[in-house]
Design a protein around this motif. Sequence first.
Motif, PDB file in Angstrom:
ATOM      1  N   GLY A 140       0.805  -1.094  -0.071  1.00  0.00           N
ATOM      2  CA  GLY A 140       0.085   0.036   0.152  1.00  0.00           C
ATOM      3  C   GLY A 140       0.805   1.324  -0.029  1.00  0.00           C
ATOM      4  N   TYR A 141       2.268   1.068  -0.341  1.00  0.00           N
ATOM      5  CA  TYR A 141       3.070   2.243  -0.287  1.00  0.00           C
ATOM      6  C   TYR A 141       2.819   3.108  -1.479  1.00  0.00           C
ATOM      7  CZ  TYR A 141       7.114   5.586   0.127  1.00  0.00           C
ATOM      8  OH  TYR A 141       7.694   6.620   0.381  1.00  0.00           O
ATOM      9  N   ALA A 142       2.371   4.245  -1.463  1.00  0.00           N
ATOM     10  CA  ALA A 142       2.071   5.162  -2.539  1.00  0.00           C
ATOM     11  C   ALA A 142       3.000   6.455  -2.697  1.00  0.00           C
ATOM     12  CB  ALA A 142       0.663   5.784  -2.537  1.00  0.00           C
ATOM     13  N   GLY A 143       3.852   6.490  -1.829  1.00  0.00           N
ATOM     14  CA  GLY A 143       4.851   7.698  -1.755  1.00  0.00           C
ATOM     15  C   GLY A 143       5.931   7.636  -2.545  1.00  0.00           C
ATOM     16  N   ALA A 144       6.934   8.374  -2.597  1.00  0.00           N
ATOM     17  CA  ALA A 144       8.148   8.616  -3.428  1.00  0.00           C
ATOM     18  C   ALA A 144       8.836   7.446  -3.156  1.00  0.00           C
ATOM     19  CB  ALA A 144       8.880   9.851  -3.159  1.00  0.00           C
ATOM     20  N   LEU A 145       9.392   6.767  -4.212  1.00  0.00           N
ATOM     21  CA  LEU A 145      10.057   5.303  -4.157  1.00  0.00           C
ATOM     22  C   LEU A 145      11.431   5.609  -5.152  1.00  0.00           C
ATOM     23  CD1 LEU A 145       8.852   2.015  -3.693  1.00  0.00           C
ATOM     24  CD2 LEU A 145      10.618   2.451  -5.494  1.00  0.00           C
ATOM     25  N   TYR A 146      12.623   5.394  -4.583  1.00  0.00           N
ATOM     26  CA  TYR A 146      13.844   5.529  -5.359  1.00  0.00           C
ATOM     27  C   TYR A 146      14.422   4.108  -5.385  1.00  0.00           C
ATOM     28  CZ  TYR A 146      12.855  10.127  -4.759  1.00  0.00           C
ATOM     29  OH  TYR A 146      12.305  11.309  -4.712  1.00  0.00           O
ATOM     30  N   SER A 147      14.922   3.729  -6.525  1.00  0.00           N
ATOM     31  CA  SER A 147      15.847   2.551  -6.461  1.00  0.00           C
ATOM     32  C   SER A 147      17.309   2.662  -6.836  1.00  0.00           C
ATOM     33  CB  SER A 147      15.486   1.539  -7.398  1.00  0.00           C
ATOM     34  OG  SER A 147      14.297   1.009  -7.261  1.00  0.00           O
ATOM     35  N   CYS A 148      18.059   2.385  -5.853  1.00  0.00           N
ATOM     36  CA  CYS A 148      19.673   2.757  -5.864  1.00  0.00           C
ATOM     37  C   CYS A 148      20.541   1.324  -5.998  1.00  0.00           C
ATOM     38  CB  CYS A 148      20.362   3.386  -4.877  1.00  0.00           C
ATOM     39  SG  CYS A 148      19.471   4.958  -4.924  1.00  0.00           S
TER      40      CYS A 148
END
Length: 179
Positions: A140-148
Motif C-alpha cells: 500500500g505504499y504510494a509515496g516517493a520511491l527510489y531504487s539505488c
Amino acid sequence: GEYWTPLLGAHQALNGAVALATLAQVRKNGVPISTQALHAGLAQVNWAGRLEVVRRAPYLILDAAHNAASAERLRDSLQSIFLGASERRLILIFGAFTDKDVAGMFRALLPLVDQLILMQPISPRAFSTDQLAELARQAGYAGALYSCPSASEALERAEALAAPTDVICATGSLSVVAV
C-alpha cells in the motif's frame, strides 16, 4: 535498583531487565558479580547497528531490523524518539534477503515513511530493488520511491533528499547497516 543503558528504545529496557534477571540467577549459583559491575556493564553496552545514531542534522540511524517483530520495535522507537508530533520526515533506506518477511517489515515501517529508497545488498540471496518496489506497492505504499544499486548510492540519495531536521534510517538487514 535503578539502572541505565545508552541503548535507545523502550524494548532495550526489557532486554536490560532480562540480562539482569539472568545475572541474578548466575549470582545465586555462586558467581560473584558486584552490583557496581552490573551498573557498569549496562552503562557501557554498545550494540552497533541497533537504533544507532551515527549522525545528526539530519539524523542518520542504523538499525539491523530484519524481521517483522524487530521492524515493529524500530517503528515504535522512531515514532517515540525521533518523529513524535514533529514535522520531521522519515527517509527509509531498505534492503533485505529473500528469506525475510519483507511484507511484515513493510507493514510495520511504511506508514511512517515519506521517502523510500531501495537498495540491493551484495548477495545472491538479496531481493532486487524491483522486487522490493513491488512488495512496497503491494503493502500500500504510494509515496516517493527510489531504487539505488548500492548502499553508498542510497545514502547519497537520502542525503540529497533530506532537510537538516529529517531522519534517515537504514534498515532491513545487517548487510545494509554494515556497509
